[in-house]
Design a protein around this motif. Structure first.
Motif, PDB file in Angstrom:
ATOM      1  N   GLU A 138      32.202  50.103  46.395  1.00  0.00           N
ATOM      2  CA  GLU A 138      32.942  48.846  46.284  1.00  0.00           C
ATOM      3  C   GLU A 138      32.047  47.641  46.518  1.00  0.00           C
ATOM      4  OE1 GLU A 138      36.239  49.136  48.907  1.00  0.00           O
ATOM      5  OE2 GLU A 138      37.379  50.478  47.585  1.00  0.00           O
ATOM      6  N   SER A 139      31.024  47.776  47.331  1.00  0.00           N
ATOM      7  CA  SER A 139      30.078  46.679  47.526  1.00  0.00           C
ATOM      8  C   SER A 139      29.326  46.388  46.224  1.00  0.00           C
ATOM      9  CB  SER A 139      29.084  47.008  48.639  1.00  0.00           C
ATOM     10  OG  SER A 139      29.744  47.156  49.876  1.00  0.00           O
ATOM     11  N   PHE A 140      28.988  47.456  45.508  1.00  0.00           N
ATOM     12  CA  PHE A 140      28.320  47.254  44.224  1.00  0.00           C
ATOM     13  C   PHE A 140      29.255  46.549  43.242  1.00  0.00           C
ATOM     14  CE2 PHE A 140      27.525  48.749  39.889  1.00  0.00           C
ATOM     15  CZ  PHE A 140      26.218  48.302  39.717  1.00  0.00           C
ATOM     16  N   LYS A 198      31.706  44.532  43.981  1.00  0.00           N
ATOM     17  CA  LYS A 198      31.820  43.128  44.385  1.00  0.00           C
ATOM     18  C   LYS A 198      30.595  42.327  43.945  1.00  0.00           C
ATOM     19  CE  LYS A 198      34.732  43.974  48.446  1.00  0.00           C
ATOM     20  NZ  LYS A 198      34.811  43.899  49.936  1.00  0.00           N
ATOM     21  N   SER A 199      29.428  42.935  44.068  1.00  0.00           N
ATOM     22  CA  SER A 199      28.210  42.244  43.641  1.00  0.00           C
ATOM     23  C   SER A 199      28.236  41.975  42.140  1.00  0.00           C
ATOM     24  CB  SER A 199      26.981  43.085  43.998  1.00  0.00           C
ATOM     25  OG  SER A 199      26.908  43.310  45.393  1.00  0.00           O
ATOM     26  N   MET A 200      28.715  42.948  41.371  1.00  0.00           N
ATOM     27  CA  MET A 200      28.802  42.742  39.926  1.00  0.00           C
ATOM     28  C   MET A 200      29.791  41.635  39.583  1.00  0.00           C
ATOM     29  SD  MET A 200      26.649  44.629  38.407  1.00  0.00           S
ATOM     30  CE  MET A 200      27.277  44.420  36.752  1.00  0.00           C
ATOM     31  N   LEU A 246      30.520  39.109  41.503  1.00  0.00           N
ATOM     32  CA  LEU A 246      29.887  37.847  41.887  1.00  0.00           C
ATOM     33  C   LEU A 246      28.885  37.393  40.828  1.00  0.00           C
ATOM     34  CD1 LEU A 246      29.351  35.601  43.937  1.00  0.00           C
ATOM     35  CD2 LEU A 246      27.693  37.126  45.043  1.00  0.00           C
ATOM     36  N   VAL A 247      28.082  38.336  40.344  1.00  0.00           N
ATOM     37  CA  VAL A 247      27.108  38.002  39.301  1.00  0.00           C
ATOM     38  C   VAL A 247      27.825  37.519  38.034  1.00  0.00           C
ATOM     39  CG1 VAL A 247      25.353  38.956  37.764  1.00  0.00           C
ATOM     40  CG2 VAL A 247      25.339  39.552  40.184  1.00  0.00           C
ATOM     41  N   SER A 248      28.930  38.191  37.695  1.00  0.00           N
ATOM     42  CA  SER A 248      29.685  37.789  36.510  1.00  0.00           C
ATOM     43  C   SER A 248      30.256  36.383  36.660  1.00  0.00           C
ATOM     44  CB  SER A 248      30.824  38.787  36.245  1.00  0.00           C
ATOM     45  OG  SER A 248      30.308  40.086  36.017  1.00  0.00           O
TER      46      SER A 248
END
Length: 486
Positions: free
Chosen positions: A194-196, A198-200, A202-204
């Motif tokens: 889930e952290s990954f 969330k990072s994706m 955020l990047v989007s």
């Protein structure tokens, strides 16, 4: 190995990692009787991510960096004597890349025919003949040094591509077992997965911001370079647009701005009243059956390619206005005119006004209508004094969207209004817009080091600032109205 094949191999390894990770989590749970921290699928996702993400990042970074390194090395092989007088090294490097691609095509063609070819052993004359066989035509003045640089470019690119394939696949193959052996019942696999995600996300969310910053940054930089070559006072205040790529250019923006606003105003005069009346009819008067037919039919206009509108303006609307209005009134004899482009563009942006305004009017609470009816207002009075004022901020936004669409249109103006940059109030005269000249200045074999080319960025930045200013003014008006209404 092609980059797409490398990506496919990485995805296959990631899928294998997902299956192995899920099975390993289930086996650990069954063997120890200990409850897993996360669902088995999360463990598979962790292995898949560890296998694929680092390898894909390395692949992207390599594809971005390698061409720059190879080109810098090969560029050092080309002496200044090879560069044509008044030319640029970038143009010579473009020939180098084109020849290198042609040599690769020569090797591929020879491999398909079952006959090997040693490109490195070919001299300049043989290389030229081989390139002609695969459709790469070269001028007679290509120096031998350029051919040698192309051979080196192709050799270094192939070697770098081989290293990339080995490094990327080795990283993916090594990451899979390393992630596999870390699986245990206490591993917080769900948190990692889930952290990954969330990072994706955020990047989007940053893509739009970074894209805007990049666009504005590139426009500002190239515009600054342009104004170091051409006076800003003449650009903003001159009434003559006459670019000459051999020097002596006059690059005044005023005729282009006049044509842009003239065409846009005519299109809005056509689209806004018709679009608003369509929206009011569909939202307040039309029945469900009529609405289900009329609204999709109107929205079809938004899906028609602009080149089709341009051809319609050129073949039908322009000659009609010329034969029945311009020539009888003595106002012109050309089928290309501001009025032609404005009328056709107005038809094109009708769906932007009508569809958005219809949705906004439908969003007005029914309680406002009921209160108006309870006070004795008729339906028309309710629409004029209650519904439209309540929906006004959204309607202003719809009109602004239509205006932005009109200001940025190119094909309709090219075919309908012509390419003549001049200041004139006659709507039957041919004029042009900023967007058309941006395209024309960047079209063809031009060098990005002359004012005639860099002026396109100054035009784009000016248009961006004007559009931004219009949006700020509209936002101020909407906020002021909302304060009074509430």
């Amino acid at each position: 190995m092609d980059a797409s094949i490398i990506i496919l191999c990485i995805l296959v390894l990631a899928a294998l990692g997902f299956v192995l990770g899920r099975r390993q989590a289930l086996s650990i749970s069954a063997a120890s009787g200990k409850k897993l921290h996360s669902l088995p699928g999360y463990y598979g996702q962790v292995i898949a991510l560890v296998t694929a993400v680092p390898a894909l990042l390395l692949l992207v970074a390599w594809l971005l960096v390698q061409p720059q390194i190879v080109e810098s090395r090969v560029s050092g092989m080309i002496s200044d004597s090879v560069i044509p007088q008044g030319g640029a090294r970038s143009l010579v490097m473009a020939d180098v890349r084109r020849i290198a691609d042609g040599l690769q095509a020569v090797e591929a063609r020879a491999a398909q025919a079952g006959a090997g070819v040693d490109v490195e052993a070919l001299d300049a004359a043989n290389v030229r003949a081989r390139l002609a066989e695969v459709g790469v035509a070269l001028g007679a003045d290509v120096p031998t040094e350029v051919f040698e640089a192309a051979k080196s470019y192709r050799e270094q690119s192939d070697f770098g591509h081989l290293l990339m394939t080995i490094a990327v696949l080795a990283l993916a193959v090594a990451a899979l077992p390393l992630a596999y052996i870390r699986i245990n019942a206490d591993l917080r696999a769900r948190n990692m997965s889930e952290s990954f995600v969330k990072s994706m996300l955020l990047v989007s969310s940053l893509v739009a911001i970074l894209t805007t910053v990049g666009i504005v940054g590139s426009l500002v930089f190239e515009t600054y370079v342009f104004f170091t070559m051409y006076p800003a006072s003449e650009f903003f205040f001159s009434t003559v647009w006459n670019p000459q790529f051999r020097g002596g250019s006059e690059l005044g923006i005023l005729p282009l701005l006049w044509g842009t606003f003239y065409v846009s105003i005519i299109s809005l005069v056509v689209a806004v009243p018709i679009g608003l009346m369509i929206a009011v009819y569909l939202s307040e008067y039309a029945g469900p059956n009529t609405r289900s037919i009329v609204k999709p039919a109107i929205e079809v206009l938004a899906g028609i390619p602009t080149i089709v509108y341009g051809l319609f303006a050129l073949v039908t609307v322009g000659p009609f206005l010329r034969d029945y209005f311009a020539e009888p009134l003595g106002l012109g004899n050309s089928s290309s005119s501001v009025l032609t482009a404005g009328l056709v563009m107005g038809v094109m942006i009708i769906p932007f006004v009508s569809s958005l305004s219809d949705d906004i009017i439908n969003a007005v609470p029914q309680s406002l209508r009921d209160g108006s009816y309870a006070l004795g207002s008729t339906q028309s009075e309710t629409i004029k004094q209650v519904v439209l004022p309540a929906a006004l901020p959204g309607i202003v936004g719809a009109i602004l969207l239509a205006a932005s669409r009109a200001i940025g249109e190119t094909m309709i103006v090219v075919l309908g209004a012509g390419a003549s940059a001049k200041l004139d109030i006659n709507p039957f005269e041919a004029m042009t817009t900023v967007t058309v000249k941006i395209v024309s200045q960047l079209t063809g074999d031009t060098e990005f080091a002359s004012p005639e080319t860099l002026v396109a960025f100054a035009l784009g930045l000016t248009l961006f600032v004007i559009t931004l200013g219009l949006n700020v003014v509209a936002l101020y008006i909407v906020r002021k109205y909302r304060e009074q209404y509430e």
